[in-house]
Design a protein around this motif. Structure first.
Motif, PDB file in Angstrom:
ATOM      1  N   SER A 151       1.584  -2.336   1.505  1.00  0.00           N
ATOM      2  CA  SER A 151       2.714  -3.036   0.924  1.00  0.00           C
ATOM      3  C   SER A 151       2.215  -4.319   0.301  1.00  0.00           C
ATOM      4  O   SER A 151       1.609  -5.136   0.946  1.00  0.00           O
ATOM      5  N   LEU A 152       2.473  -4.461  -0.974  1.00  0.00           N
ATOM      6  CA  LEU A 152       1.973  -5.637  -1.676  1.00  0.00           C
ATOM      7  C   LEU A 152       3.071  -6.655  -1.927  1.00  0.00           C
ATOM      8  O   LEU A 152       2.817  -7.716  -2.447  1.00  0.00           O
ATOM      9  N   ALA A 153       4.298  -6.287  -1.582  1.00  0.00           N
ATOM     10  CA  ALA A 153       5.382  -7.208  -1.880  1.00  0.00           C
ATOM     11  C   ALA A 153       5.917  -7.903  -0.648  1.00  0.00           C
ATOM     12  O   ALA A 153       6.404  -9.007  -0.727  1.00  0.00           O
ATOM     13  N   SER A 154       5.830  -7.252   0.492  1.00  0.00           N
ATOM     14  CA  SER A 154       6.389  -7.832   1.709  1.00  0.00           C
ATOM     15  C   SER A 154       5.294  -7.985   2.730  1.00  0.00           C
ATOM     16  O   SER A 154       5.085  -7.144   3.577  1.00  0.00           O
ATOM     17  N   SER A 155       4.570  -9.068   2.638  1.00  0.00           N
ATOM     18  CA  SER A 155       3.418  -9.261   3.525  1.00  0.00           C
ATOM     19  C   SER A 155       3.846  -9.525   4.952  1.00  0.00           C
ATOM     20  O   SER A 155       3.053  -9.406   5.866  1.00  0.00           O
ATOM     21  N   ASP A 156       5.098  -9.874   5.162  1.00  0.00           N
ATOM     22  CA  ASP A 156       5.528 -10.182   6.517  1.00  0.00           C
ATOM     23  C   ASP A 156       6.190  -8.988   7.192  1.00  0.00           C
ATOM     24  O   ASP A 156       6.771  -9.131   8.254  1.00  0.00           O
ATOM     25  N   SER A 157       6.133  -7.818   6.566  1.00  0.00           N
ATOM     26  CA  SER A 157       6.758  -6.648   7.157  1.00  0.00           C
ATOM     27  C   SER A 157       5.702  -5.650   7.540  1.00  0.00           C
ATOM     28  O   SER A 157       4.547  -5.767   7.194  1.00  0.00           O
ATOM     29  N   GLY A 158       6.116  -4.614   8.221  1.00  0.00           N
ATOM     30  CA  GLY A 158       5.164  -3.601   8.674  1.00  0.00           C
ATOM     31  C   GLY A 158       4.661  -3.927  10.056  1.00  0.00           C
ATOM     32  O   GLY A 158       4.736  -5.044  10.540  1.00  0.00           O
ATOM     33  N   ASP A 159       4.154  -2.905  10.736  1.00  0.00           N
ATOM     34  CA  ASP A 159       3.663  -3.127  12.089  1.00  0.00           C
ATOM     35  C   ASP A 159       2.379  -3.921  12.067  1.00  0.00           C
ATOM     36  O   ASP A 159       1.589  -3.851  11.156  1.00  0.00           O
ATOM     37  N   ARG A 160       2.133  -4.652  13.153  1.00  0.00           N
ATOM     38  CA  ARG A 160       0.993  -5.565  13.201  1.00  0.00           C
ATOM     39  C   ARG A 160      -0.328  -4.822  13.268  1.00  0.00           C
ATOM     40  O   ARG A 160      -1.352  -5.307  12.807  1.00  0.00           O
ATOM     41  N   THR A 161      -0.329  -3.633  13.837  1.00  0.00           N
ATOM     42  CA  THR A 161      -1.598  -2.903  13.962  1.00  0.00           C
ATOM     43  C   THR A 161      -2.129  -2.481  12.616  1.00  0.00           C
ATOM     44  O   THR A 161      -3.319  -2.254  12.462  1.00  0.00           O
ATOM     45  N   HIS A 162      -1.217  -2.372  11.644  1.00  0.00           N
ATOM     46  CA  HIS A 162      -1.660  -1.915  10.323  1.00  0.00           C
ATOM     47  C   HIS A 162      -1.873  -3.070   9.366  1.00  0.00           C
ATOM     48  O   HIS A 162      -2.283  -2.893   8.238  1.00  0.00           O
ATOM     49  N   PHE A 163      -1.625  -4.283   9.846  1.00  0.00           N
ATOM     50  CA  PHE A 163      -1.638  -5.431   8.935  1.00  0.00           C
ATOM     51  C   PHE A 163      -3.005  -5.678   8.331  1.00  0.00           C
ATOM     52  O   PHE A 163      -3.126  -5.939   7.135  1.00  0.00           O
ATOM     53  N   LYS A 164      -4.069  -5.582   9.137  1.00  0.00           N
ATOM     54  CA  LYS A 164      -5.409  -5.877   8.623  1.00  0.00           C
ATOM     55  C   LYS A 164      -5.801  -4.896   7.543  1.00  0.00           C
ATOM     56  O   LYS A 164      -6.373  -5.264   6.532  1.00  0.00           O
ATOM     57  N   ARG A 165      -5.493  -3.622   7.762  1.00  0.00           N
ATOM     58  CA  ARG A 165      -5.865  -2.640   6.761  1.00  0.00           C
ATOM     59  C   ARG A 165      -5.071  -2.859   5.481  1.00  0.00           C
ATOM     60  O   ARG A 165      -5.604  -2.768   4.386  1.00  0.00           O
ATOM     61  N   ARG A 166      -3.787  -3.168   5.609  1.00  0.00           N
ATOM     62  CA  ARG A 166      -2.994  -3.403   4.415  1.00  0.00           C
ATOM     63  C   ARG A 166      -3.481  -4.625   3.660  1.00  0.00           C
ATOM     64  O   ARG A 166      -3.532  -4.648   2.449  1.00  0.00           O
ATOM     65  N   LYS A 167      -3.889  -5.625   4.400  1.00  0.00           N
ATOM     66  CA  LYS A 167      -4.395  -6.835   3.743  1.00  0.00           C
ATOM     67  C   LYS A 167      -5.679  -6.547   2.993  1.00  0.00           C
ATOM     68  O   LYS A 167      -5.886  -6.992   1.871  1.00  0.00           O
ATOM     69  N   LYS A 168      -6.532  -5.768   3.606  1.00  0.00           N
ATOM     70  CA  LYS A 168      -7.804  -5.421   2.965  1.00  0.00           C
ATOM     71  C   LYS A 168      -7.563  -4.647   1.678  1.00  0.00           C
ATOM     72  O   LYS A 168      -8.173  -4.903   0.649  1.00  0.00           O
ATOM     73  N   LEU A 169      -6.626  -3.682   1.731  1.00  0.00           N
ATOM     74  CA  LEU A 169      -6.349  -2.898   0.540  1.00  0.00           C
ATOM     75  C   LEU A 169      -5.678  -3.747  -0.530  1.00  0.00           C
ATOM     76  O   LEU A 169      -5.895  -3.556  -1.713  1.00  0.00           O
ATOM     77  N   ALA A 170      -4.873  -4.678  -0.104  1.00  0.00           N
ATOM     78  CA  ALA A 170      -4.214  -5.527  -1.080  1.00  0.00           C
ATOM     79  C   ALA A 170      -5.220  -6.395  -1.817  1.00  0.00           C
ATOM     80  O   ALA A 170      -5.099  -6.647  -3.000  1.00  0.00           O
ATOM     81  N   ASP A 171      -6.233  -6.853  -1.088  1.00  0.00           N
ATOM     82  CA  ASP A 171      -7.225  -7.713  -1.711  1.00  0.00           C
ATOM     83  C   ASP A 171      -7.997  -6.987  -2.795  1.00  0.00           C
ATOM     84  O   ASP A 171      -8.393  -7.578  -3.787  1.00  0.00           O
ATOM     85  N   CYS A 172      -8.263  -5.676  -2.572  1.00  0.00           N
ATOM     86  CA  CYS A 172      -9.088  -4.953  -3.531  1.00  0.00           C
ATOM     87  C   CYS A 172      -8.256  -4.320  -4.628  1.00  0.00           C
ATOM     88  O   CYS A 172      -8.782  -3.614  -5.477  1.00  0.00           O
ATOM     89  N   SER A 173      -6.950  -4.499  -4.609  1.00  0.00           N
ATOM     90  CA  SER A 173      -6.097  -3.924  -5.651  1.00  0.00           C
ATOM     91  C   SER A 173      -5.681  -5.018  -6.606  1.00  0.00           C
ATOM     92  O   SER A 173      -5.322  -6.113  -6.230  1.00  0.00           O
ATOM     93  N   ALA A 174      -5.682  -4.695  -7.889  1.00  0.00           N
ATOM     94  CA  ALA A 174      -5.322  -5.679  -8.901  1.00  0.00           C
ATOM     95  C   ALA A 174      -3.866  -5.549  -9.295  1.00  0.00           C
ATOM     96  O   ALA A 174      -3.388  -6.272 -10.150  1.00  0.00           O
ATOM     97  N   THR A 175      -3.122  -4.608  -8.689  1.00  0.00           N
ATOM     98  CA  THR A 175      -1.749  -4.341  -9.096  1.00  0.00           C
ATOM     99  C   THR A 175      -0.783  -5.107  -8.205  1.00  0.00           C
ATOM    100  O   THR A 175      -0.897  -5.075  -6.980  1.00  0.00           O
ATOM    101  N   ILE A 176       0.171  -5.785  -8.825  1.00  0.00           N
ATOM    102  CA  ILE A 176       1.251  -6.463  -8.125  1.00  0.00           C
ATOM    103  C   ILE A 176       2.526  -5.685  -8.413  1.00  0.00           C
ATOM    104  O   ILE A 176       2.879  -5.451  -9.565  1.00  0.00           O
ATOM    105  N   HIS A 177       3.229  -5.261  -7.341  1.00  0.00           N
ATOM    106  CA  HIS A 177       4.431  -4.456  -7.549  1.00  0.00           C
ATOM    107  C   HIS A 177       5.711  -5.276  -7.455  1.00  0.00           C
ATOM    108  O   HIS A 177       6.744  -4.849  -7.971  1.00  0.00           O
ATOM    109  N   GLY A 178       5.645  -6.408  -6.790  1.00  0.00           N
ATOM    110  CA  GLY A 178       6.848  -7.204  -6.645  1.00  0.00           C
ATOM    111  C   GLY A 178       7.863  -6.511  -5.741  1.00  0.00           C
ATOM    112  O   GLY A 178       7.542  -5.611  -4.960  1.00  0.00           O
TER     113      GLY A 178
END
Length: 1402
Positions: free
Chosen positions: A77-104
């Motif tokens: 999730s690139l739009a709601s960084s404060d949502s989603g379960d905490r166990t998946h947060f690190k992986r989502r953050k890592k993927l967000a960093d390597c993606s150039a797309t912003i979905h809003g």
């Protein structure tokens, strides 16, 4: 009722499929095997419900996972960084960093306040109950827990209230709702099993259906198909029924047909395929597809034209509490629109594409899966490319189907979603459901989520919520409201480039879309520029302000260049930023990387002026130069820029401005020559800055002559010939423009030659490579060569290296096949004289290297070879001589060159070896080299004896005798023989020759003279000398240790002992003498010398005692003991106490060493007879005796322990073996395994019965008939016939013997005598009398191994040996004898081993 701003028409969002985007689908995503022939419904119903059930498809290729694209996409999730379960947060953050797309923000969440308020009001005022189900079409229908159905229009006004609380009390809560496609009929399912149909036009009850499914089960789903007369129903018993509505003669009826029985597996979700109005004619729509999800599998069936199963798909291993989900949608795939089913249970989402080919066959194709890390409770399509998933934590996840990328995560816990758990548990009818269905129902919310027209409606306990996709403009504006300008620009650019996901709101051609988005981005950039100035800190550090603009200004520049709107950048935006000095500076500095990457080539005159002024003010002149060479400078003041560059030493930029701005390629050269020329002509050294200028000048000339622009790019093709001619004309000018009277001719060439001769000539060489048949260029070439010769040969300012570089350059040019240059050979002769006959010897190596390089490039053709060799020999240019000799194949003379060349002497060995070893040389040449090397062998030895010896051993092995005779220097001879003969040098010389003993004895004599300490080591390592001659040599040089070693090797133990004993006595004698006289400090400690001599003597006695008898041992040990005790009589005074104590310790060492070989009473008797101890008190010998007794006690303890271990081991092994062979055996059968008759035959007399531990029983006669006695054994040695017979027939005996050799455990055999009068096996009256207990082959083998397990003596011999008394003279453990007579303990192979326990069968 007024319409809320948040409430829009429920059908306002377009649900039309955008067929213009079909070409953008990736075909590879759907390259999946097809399903041709689905199974029948009967085959499905008759199958067991197994979680591991595979696909039930005739096309088994679909089962092969290698043929299925099961690629899973990690989502974030690139739009709601404060949502989603905490166990998946690190992986989502890592993927967000390597993606150039912003979905809003993709989803727009609205609350239908009007409907929500009326639901609450109805519950309070008319006791309608809580909401339980919802469905959406052109109207919204909400079912309640008291049996009512509230129908609202698109403006949220209550249009109908269907049913009553009285009926609700009878039917229970509304558990399912469905509206047909034209929004005229409403089906209501109830918790107690009834179904009602209502007319939505007037609110009239049309049908009440009570017999559609078994009574006592709640309705979980009731859904219309696209056929208004056909619906499906799913009850809490897990069954699915088809409802057909008919009207016959004005009577409305309903016929029910069971599609799936709950007894075969409970279905908990059904989903018919609905086609929009524009897709009603789709070829698959006519089949009226229905997807059903049981607890173990998915089924897809066709209701029309006849019932048919199209596909089944098992879930596999899933959480039993997970809720199965189904959702249909028509999607554009491979330029065609076809239905796609998405289904899941747990955390894996599957996609199935249904298509019909040209032949009319239906194919169901599995697409790639979507793997998640959360459990899903709802899956809904919002359009053909976008899915909305809801997890068990009530969080929505928006996914793009083609890319499987997560676009947004949204928490809707505040909705307070309604769950259908009570209906799945069928609480209204008594809870008569299975535990599995009740467990699934805990999270079931099928009736609370409904999608229609690109919108999804969620039913809460007190409210109704709607989710829609935001249009592209709304998504951008949403970010702008939060002042997230950078993300808004990134999102808008993704819309511009067509890479955005879940896009809504675009119409028209792509070019028109881009224009609309570009206008929006221009608007955002202007707002962003205003905000950057408004939000700038007014106070504080300048670094804070700079950081503020450094974060914002590059974003504006980047997007302006992406949009190709430099007018916007340099006019509106720059005019805004120029008001702030910090913003202006940051803006100008951030232009540099874009200029250097050639993304920005042209600047307005104002910006260019400000850029140069800013860089100059801040000392960033390197940046000015870097930018200038990448820019179009036609709009600049050329003279001002040139002055700026010259004043700030920006030579690259100055050259670029001259070249690009005025097409002037000569003026920069003149300016640079004016700087570096005068100091070079004056003989001064250049500064670092001037060296940089000179290097740039060389590169500039090289580029100009090669047609390349400096510092980058190319010269326009039409100007290349002109530029070359101008540069040549400039270089060959006789004088400079403003020449002084004393200026020498050709100043430019002269300057370059003085600056860097080699590099300048390399530039000319590269230029000459391009000359082909251009007559004018060839004339320039000859002209330059003439000038070079004139400048360098007629001038003494140049070093030999510089002159050599010139003639090397000329030799290379002259050696070319198409050479047109002419050079007078007399000039080469002059150079040769210059290099070989210098006035001084200061640059000998340099001159030689220059001449060698000249010859290697072909210059040898320009000289008289004989004269060249003569001059080189006089000048001691040995490398030149080698080069010429090798050219003439005079290899023997090269040896002379190596010998004379002090720098290369070490290389002569490799050279000689290569000539004599490598093929390619004639025998005559090799012979000459061989003779020359042999002639100079003494000189070779002086250079390196080791390498010389290696060379001799390899190539001159037959000439060693003459070589040795010729060597006069004995030290040199010693080194030569050492490298040649000593085995210790073999690591250095890979070859040690086996020569005659004379050479070894000669070497031993030299070794005694030059390295006496190494003599014994050599004698021990070598075996090629004669003992008698070697003994004479060592005796001649008084090397007692070496002599003793040789005597011992000869077998003269007594002679060796006498030599060592004499040496020991001499050192003891010297010890007493030196104690009387003061010992000098530099000499070795005499006690250390005594210790060394004593250890050598003891070692000899110990080595020899094993092969001597008792008398011979005493002849060795007692003289040694006496020699150690006798000096102690002379050292009794207090001043010699230390020496006396040391000697007593050494005497104790002798005693300890001899106790293993001499009887203890003999030792004590000899000690007591000695005058030193015999006449004194007992205290004087107390230490000696106590030490001997301690040794005795130790050895006695060791002996007793060993004897005990051996006895215990032997007893244990024998007792277990006896128990094994004496144990009774129990047969498994009561008949013979060969004749198959009972062991007791009906005949008189007794008969032997043989029983094996394996349980087989035989008559003795039967075994004899089968030859089962072991070969070579007594007749009572038997082997089991069945156990030893093999499948190959008559090889049983071989196998038994082989098994015996391998030590396998086979059956024990017991022979019994059985009487024919006895009838029972187990009678206690002795019906079987044991006649003999025997061992079979394997027990015999084990016993033999036990006896022979110690290679050598038996245990009895060991015990006997250990029990010998220590005092007598017989051989024993402590009294070793000669090997021929001797003790078992002195055998090299003697080992003590403990026998392993035998394997005993139970």
């Amino acid at each position: 009722m007024s319409e809320s701003p948040e409430t829009r028409s429920l059908v306002s969002a377009s649900s039309q499929l955008n067929l213009m985007d079909i070409d953008a689908i990736d075909d590879k995503e759907f390259d999946i095997p097809q399903v041709d022939t689905p199974p029948t419904l009967e085959s499905i119903l008759n199958e067991p419900e197994d979680e591991d059930e595979p696909f039930i498809l005739e096309d088994t290729s679909l089962l092969n996972t290698e043929n299925i694209d099961t690629h899973s996409c990690e989502t974030s999730s690139l739009a709601s960084s404060d949502s989603g379960d905490r166990t998946h947060f690190k992986r989502r953050k890592k993927l967000a960093d390597c993606s150039a797309t912003i979905h809003g923000s993709v989803l727009r969440h609205s609350t239908l306040k009007g409907i929500s308020a009326q639901i609450v009001s109805a519950a309070d005022k008319v006791d309608a109950g809580l909401p339980t189900a919802i469905t959406v079409s052109n109207v919204i229908a909400v079912g309640t827990s008291h049996g009512l159905a509230l129908v609202f229009d698109p403006n949220q006004a209550l249009r109908l209230c269907l049913g009553s609380t009285a009926v609700g009390a009878q039917y229970g809560a509304v558990s399912a709702l469905s509206i047909n496609h034209d929004c005229t009929r409403l089906l209501c399912g109830f918790a107690k099993g009834q179904i009602t149909m209502w007319d939505l036009a007037n609110g009239k009850l049309l049908r009440t259906i009570t017999d559609a499914h078994p009574p006592g089960t709640a309705v979980l789903h009731v859904k219309f198909t696209d056929d208004p007369t056909l619906a499906v129903c799913n009850d809490s018993g897990g069954s699915v029924f088809e409802l057909t509505f008919k009207r016959v003669m004005g009577m409305r009826t309903c016929e029910s047909r069971c599609l799936f029985s709950g007894s075969k597996g409970e279905v908990c979700c059904v989903e018919p395929l609905h086609a929009r109005a524009d897709l009603r004619d789709h070829p698959i729509a006519q089949y009226s597809l229905l997807a059903m999800a049981s607890l173990t599998k998915i089924l897809v069936i066709g209701l029309k034209p006849s019932l048919k199963v199209w596909m089944t798909f098992p879930y596999g291993k899933t959480d039993p509490a997970s809720v199965p989900q189904l959702a249909w949608q028509f999607v554009a795939v491979q330029k065609a629109v076809n239905p796609m089913l998405v289904f899941c249970r747990g955390d894996v989402v599957h996609f199935l594409l249904v298509k019909k080919d040209d032949s009319g066959a239906i194919h169901v194709m599995k697409q790639k899966q979507l793997h998640l890390n959360y459990d899903l409770i709802s899956v809904t399509w919002i359009n053909s490319r976008t899915l909305v998933l809801m997890d068990s934590a009530e969080k929505l996840h928006v996914f793009d189907r083609p890319s499987q990328e997560e676009l947004e995560t949204l928490d809707i816990a505040e909705v307070q979603l309604v769950y259908n758990s009570s209906h799945f548990k069928s609480l209204a009818t008594g809870g008569n459901v299975s535990q599995a269905l009740a467990l699934v129902g805990e999270k079931a919310c099928y009736q609370s989520v409904c999608s229609y027209g690109g919108q999804i409606v969620y039913l809460g306990t007190k409210s109704v919520h709607i989710m829609t996709l935001r249009s592209w403009r709304q998504r951008v504006d949403y970010l702008l409201k939060q002042e997230r300008f950078v993300e808004a620009l990134a999102l808008a650019w993704s819309f511009h480039e067509g890479t955005a996901k879940a896009v809504v709101g675009f119409f028209g051609e792509p070019s028109k879309r881009k224009g609309i988005v570009a206008d929006k981005m221009v608007e955002i950039l202007c707002q962003y520029a205003d905000r950057s100035l408004k939000k700038c800190p007014e106070q504080g550090k300048i670094q804070v302000m700079e950081q503020h603009f450094q974060d914002m200004v590059p974003v504006m520049v980047d997007y302006c260049l992406l949009l190709q709107r430099t007018d916007l950048l340099f006019n509106q935006i720059y005019n805004k930023l120029v008001e702030n000095s910090v913003a202006r500076g940051v803006f100008l500095e951030c232009l540099e990387p874009y200029i250097l990457s050639d993304r920005l080539s042209g600047l307005t005159a104002l910006v260019m002026k400000d850029l140069l002024a800013h860089f100059q003010e801040n000392g960033m002149m390197d940046s000015v130069e870097n930018c200038l060479v990448h820019m179009d400078i036609t709009s600049l003041d050329i003279q001002q820029v040139v002055k700026l560059c010259w004043d700030n030493q920006l030579y690259d930029a100055m050259i670029y401005v001259y070249n690009s701005g005025m097409n002037d390629y000569i003026s920069p050269m003149e300016k640079l020559f004016q700087v570096i020329g005068p100091p070079l002509q004056a003989g001064k050294s250049l500064s670092d800055e001037q060296v940089v200028m000179g290097n740039k000048l060389l590169v500039y000339i090289s580029c100009s002559l090669a047609g390349r622009a400096y510092p980058l790019g190319d010269i326009p093709e039409d100007l290349v010939p002109q530029v070359k001619n101008q540069v040549f004309e400039f270089l060959i000018r006789l004088h400079s423009v403003e020449a002084a009277p004393e200026e020498e001719v050709y100043p430019y060439i002269r300057t370059l030659l003085h600056f860097d001769t080699r590099e300048f000539l390399n530039v000319l060489a590269l230029t000459f490579e391009d000359f082909k048949n251009d007559k004018q260029a060839l004339e320039y070439q000859q002209r330059i060569v003439d000038i070079l010769l004139k400048v360098m040969v007629e001038n003494s300012d140049f070093t030999p290296s510089q002159v050599g570089c010139l003639f090397t350059f000329l030799a290379r040019q002259l050696a070319k096949p198409n050479n047109t240059l002419f050079v007078n050979r007399k000039l080469f002769d002059q150079v040769l004289e210059f290099l070989c006959s210098p006035d001084d010897d200061s640059r000998h190596t340099e001159r030689q290297q220059v001449l060698l390089e000249l010859l290697q490039v072909g210059g040898v053709a320009q000289f008289d070879e004989n004269r060249l060799i003569s001059l080189a020999e006089k000048a001691e240019f040995y490398q030149i001589c080698e080069f010429m000799y090798e050219k003439k194949h005079m290899y023997d003379k090269i040896i002379y060159c190596y010998l004379k060349d002090s720098l290369r002497k070490e290389d002569i060995f490799n050279y000689i070896h290569n000539i004599l070893s490598i093929p390619g040389y004639s025998p005559e040449e090799k012979q000459l080299v061989w003779d020359k090397a042999l002639e100079h062998v003494q000189e070779l030895l002086c250079i390196d004896p080791s390498k010389a010896a290696d060379l001799v051993a390899t190539h001159f092995a037959d000439e060693i005798h003459p070589i040795v005779d010729k060597l006069v220097d004995e030290n040199l001879l010693f080194q030569f023989l050492k490298c040649l003969l000593d085995p210790r040098e073999a690591s250095l010389n890979h070859r040690v020759l086996r020569l005659s003993p004379d050479f070894h004895e000669l070497y031993i004599g030299l070794l005694c003279r030059f390295s006496p300490c190494s003599v014994t080591e050599f004698l021990q390592a070598s075996k090629d000398y004669r003992l008698e001659e070697a003994i004479q040599i060592t005796e001649q040089h008084n090397l007692h240790e070496a002599t003793a070693y040789l005597l011992e090797k000869k077998g003269d133990i007594q002679g060796a002992f006498v030599v060592l004993l004499k040496t020991l006595k001499d050192k003891l004698s010297a010890l007493t003498e030196e104690n009387e006289a003061k010992m000098s400090a530099d000499e070795e400690d005499p006690l250390q010398r005594v210790e060394v001599a004593l250890s050598d003597t003891i070692a000899l006695c110990q080595r020899s005692s094993h092969s001597l008898n008792q008398q011979q041992r005493e002849a060795l040990w007692f003289p040694l003991l006496e020699a150690m005790m006798s000096p102690q009589k002379l050292l009794k005074s207090p001043g010699f106490r230390h020496t006396s104590e040391t000697l007593k310790q050494l005497t104790m060492q002798v005693l300890n060493s001899m106790t293993g070989f001499i009887a203890l009473p003999s030792i004590i008797q000899r000690i007591l007879q000695d005058p030193v101890y015999g006449k004194g008190k007992l205290a004087e010998i107390q230490g000696l005796i106590l030490g001997m007794l301690e040794t005795f006690n130790y050895e006695q303890t060791l002996l007793e322990t060993t004897t005990s271990l051996l006895n215990h081991d032997l007893h244990w092994s024998l007792s277990h073996l006896r128990a094994a062979v004496s144990r009774g055996l129990h047969p498994r059968l009561d008949y013979c395994s060969i004749c198959l008759q009972q062991y007791k035959r009906r005949q008189e007399g007794e008969e032997e019965i043989i029983i094996f531990s394996c349980g087989h029983l035989y008559h003795c006669q039967c075994l004899q008939s089968k030859d089962c006695g072991l070969p070579g054994e007594r007749p009572s040695r038997w082997s089991c016939y069945k156990c030893t017979s093999s499948s190959q027939g008559g090889r049983g005996g071989e196998r038994v013997a082989a098994d015996a050799r391998r030590g396998r455990t086979t059956s024990l055999a017991q022979i019994k005598v059985a009487s024919a009068h006895h009838t029972a096996f187990g009678d206690a009256q002795g019906k079987k009398q044991p006649s003999e207990t025997t061992l079979d082959a394997q027990q015999c083998q084990a016993w033999d191994q036990l006896r022979c397990i110690y290679k050598g003596p038996s245990r009895l011999a060991i015990l006997t040996e250990l029990c010998h008394p220590r005092g007598n003279e017989k051989p024993g453990l402590l009294n070793p004898t000669h090997p021929g007579t001797g003790s078992i303990f002195h055998s090299e192979n003697f080992q003590l081993k403990l026998s392993p326990p035998p394997i005993v069968e139970d």
